[in-house]
Design an enzyme around this catalytic site. Sequence first.
Site, short mmCIF file in Angstrom:
data_model
loop_
_atom_site.label_atom_id
_atom_site.label_comp_id
_atom_site.label_asym_id
_atom_site.label_seq_id
_atom_site.Cartn_x
_atom_site.Cartn_y
_atom_site.Cartn_z
N ASP A 1 -11.96 -2.44 22.84
CA ASP A 1 -10.88 -2.51 23.79
C ASP A 1 -11.42 -1.65 25.02
O ASP A 1 -10.99 -2.06 26.07
CB ASP A 1 -9.65 -1.89 23.15
CG ASP A 1 -8.55 -2.06 24.16
OD1 ASP A 1 -8.26 -3.11 24.97
OD2 ASP A 1 -7.83 -1.10 24.74
N MET B 1 -8.48 2.12 1.24
CA MET B 1 -7.85 1.26 2.34
C MET B 1 -7.70 2.42 3.67
O MET B 1 -7.77 1.64 4.71
CB MET B 1 -6.59 0.88 1.77
CG MET B 1 -6.40 0.03 0.39
SD MET B 1 -7.80 -1.19 0.55
CE MET B 1 -7.54 -2.36 2.07
N CYS C 1 0.79 -1.12 0.02
CA CYS C 1 0.10 0.09 0.01
C CYS C 1 1.14 1.63 -0.02
O CYS C 1 2.00 1.06 0.75
CB CYS C 1 -1.09 0.13 1.30
SG CYS C 1 -2.30 1.16 1.25
N HIS C 2 0.65 2.32 -0.92
CA HIS C 2 1.36 3.48 -1.11
C HIS C 2 1.25 4.10 0.25
O HIS C 2 0.09 4.55 0.66
CB HIS C 2 1.25 4.10 -1.98
CG HIS C 2 1.51 3.40 -3.43
ND1 HIS C 2 0.62 2.40 -4.09
CD2 HIS C 2 2.52 3.41 -4.19
CE1 HIS C 2 1.32 2.04 -5.20
NE2 HIS C 2 2.40 2.75 -5.24
#
Length: 180
Positions: free
Chosen positions: A147, A132, A97-98
């Site tokens: 969490d 992304m 991924c860039h």
Amino acid sequence: MSEEEGSADRGTDGAGAEPAGADALTHTDDAGDVQMVDVGAKPDSSRRAVARGEIRLAPETIDAVEADAVEKGDVLATARIGAVQAVKHTWETIPMCHQIPITNVDTEFAVGDDGIELTVAVETTGKTGCEMEALEGVTTGLNTVWDMVKAAEKDADGGYPDTRISDVEVVEKRKETVGE
């Protein structure tokens, strides 16, 4: 935007100018070695991607989140930080991924009776899309919620039978060539 335009954002031929064919693999070369796609020849574009997802929680947990009564602290503020950090570091966690210049990140939470929906919008100006990054923001933001509230969500056996993250998806993707 057409489906063809969307596929060109991260998958291109070796020159980085045209969409790859349906059978072409963009992240492997002829020898099968993994490679990053060359986007150098692509024009800079103003891009925006929006993703969303949700986490299902017990109604009592939702009440505690809304009342800012979770022992670990402000759940949504912490999840917002987690989402933005994930957007900024996507290139470090997704192979090939860039690294892209993030120009803006917006996060929006919608608290319901049995869950929290998170929407993350990412903007950039560059040679490749930011979907992304939006997806990473959503998943990390929702994982941060989990969490923060896991003590309240655990059952007697230490499991999470009713807690789940679901429906993570890209809901918007736009691209405009700079100067148009």
